[in-house]
Scaffold this motif. Structure first.
Motif, mmCIF file in Angstrom:
data_model
loop_
_atom_site.group_PDB
_atom_site.id
_atom_site.type_symbol
_atom_site.label_atom_id
_atom_site.label_comp_id
_atom_site.label_asym_id
_atom_site.label_seq_id
_atom_site.Cartn_x
_atom_site.Cartn_y
_atom_site.Cartn_z
ATOM 1 N N VAL A 211 0.847 -1.207 0.000
ATOM 2 C CA VAL A 211 0.000 0.000 0.000
ATOM 3 C C VAL A 211 0.876 1.248 0.000
ATOM 4 O O VAL A 211 1.788 1.370 0.814
ATOM 5 N N CYS A 212 0.578 2.167 -0.915
ATOM 6 C CA CYS A 212 1.222 3.481 -0.892
ATOM 7 C C CYS A 212 0.296 4.449 -0.175
ATOM 8 O O CYS A 212 -0.840 4.690 -0.613
ATOM 9 N N THR A 213 0.771 5.001 0.941
ATOM 10 C CA THR A 213 -0.071 5.893 1.746
ATOM 11 C C THR A 213 -0.494 7.132 0.959
ATOM 12 O O THR A 213 -1.630 7.601 1.101
ATOM 13 N N ARG A 214 0.398 7.660 0.152
ATOM 14 C CA ARG A 214 0.058 8.886 -0.577
ATOM 15 C C ARG A 214 -1.034 8.639 -1.623
ATOM 16 O O ARG A 214 -1.830 9.523 -1.915
ATOM 17 N N ARG A 224 0.828 14.046 1.444
ATOM 18 C CA ARG A 224 -0.379 14.457 0.726
ATOM 19 C C ARG A 224 -1.150 15.535 1.483
ATOM 20 O O ARG A 224 -1.599 16.514 0.893
ATOM 21 N N ASP A 225 -1.304 15.358 2.811
ATOM 22 C CA ASP A 225 -2.243 16.190 3.579
ATOM 23 C C ASP A 225 -1.605 17.096 4.620
ATOM 24 O O ASP A 225 -2.307 17.936 5.184
ATOM 25 N N ARG A 226 -0.296 16.910 4.892
ATOM 26 C CA ARG A 226 0.406 17.695 5.919
ATOM 27 C C ARG A 226 -0.210 17.541 7.310
ATOM 28 O O ARG A 226 0.324 16.835 8.132
ATOM 29 N N THR A 227 -1.319 18.183 7.608
ATOM 30 C CA THR A 227 -1.945 18.007 8.925
ATOM 31 C C THR A 227 -2.873 16.806 8.831
ATOM 32 O O THR A 227 -3.914 16.860 8.164
ATOM 33 N N THR A 228 -2.469 15.733 9.483
ATOM 34 C CA THR A 228 -3.237 14.492 9.349
ATOM 35 C C THR A 228 -2.920 13.565 10.521
ATOM 36 O O THR A 228 -2.136 13.916 11.407
#
Ligand SMILES: [Zn+2]
Length: 238
Positions: A211-214, A224-228
């Motif tokens: 699985v690629c998280t991005r 991808r989301d910075r604040t996550t």
């Protein structure tokens, strides 16, 4: 996944109580989420895995290569050591790694009854936190040839863009990590680097989540989301 009494588990972002942008199952305590939600999520995750939330060892991860040997959760009231690897020979004790793109690495020698967990982002992979973790396991009786290694969801080499000079620095230490993004720019493949390090140590049973998280909407991705939120990877022995 389980076998020989060893269990590997990787969370995704669903099934918890955190609100956006940490929705839902954020397990990281240092990302700005409501601490009560994180605590509840850790309970929910543990119960879904059939483990005791009070018997999980969390690290204070700092992108280094230090490894701690533990035989129980940290004493309450004391500061959690800054380590990126942890090992134990204690059955029933779960080791956990928090990530949102970095590579979580779970290691077990079921015959020796020794397990380890490491947080390997780019700096940790380059610093050698995974070989350090294997070495700490060896000191407890593990043998690399018997180790089962599993890597969890992480940003893939086709998504992890870095400056050209950084790729060169990383590849000078670990050539297997040299990569290119799907859009043709310099990249680093941390999981490939980790695998190469383990193979050189003699570890043969290697597998990854794929699985690629991005790329996955079901996983947290810092790039991808910075604040996550943070995903968790757990390993324990029956
Ligand atoms: Zn990717």
């Amino acid at each position: 996944m389980s076998g020989g009494g060893v269990h590997f588990a990787f969370t995704n972002r669903w099934g918890g109580v955190s609100a956006a942008p940490y929705e839902q199952l954020n397990l990281g305590g240092a990302v700005g989420d409501d601490p009560a939600a994180v605590l509840r999520n850790r309970e929910l995750a543990a119960h879904s895995l059939g483990i005791d939330p009070g018997r999980v060892v969390w690290m204070n991860q700092v992108h280094g290569k230090d490894v701690a040997v533990v035989d129980g959760p940290w004493d309450s009231g004391t500061e959690i050591p800054s380590v990126d690897g942890v090992v134990t020979a204690r059955r029933g004790l779960a080791l956990a790694v928090l990530t949102a793109d970095c590579t979580p690495v779970l290691l077990a020698d079921p015959e020796a009854g020794v397990i380890g967990a490491a947080h390997a982002g780019r700096p940790g992979m380059v610093a050698g936190v995974v070989p350090e973790t294997v070495e700490a396991m060896r000191k407890l009786g593990a043998e690399p040839e018997r180790i089962i290694a599993r890597t969890g969801p992480a940003v893939c080499g086709r998504c992890y863009e870095v400056p050209d000079a950084m790729r060169a620095e990383v590849a000078a230490v670990e050539p297997a990590a040299h990569a290119e993004t799907s859009w043709g720019t310099p990249a680093v493949d941390v999981t490939a680097g980790v695998r190469a390090q383990l193979e050189r140590l003699g570890v043969r049973d290697l597998a990854g989540s794929g699985v690629c998280t991005r790329e996955s909407a079901d996983h947290f991705s810092y790039r991808r989301d910075r604040t996550t939120g943070r995903l968790a990877s757990y390993i324990w022995l029956d």
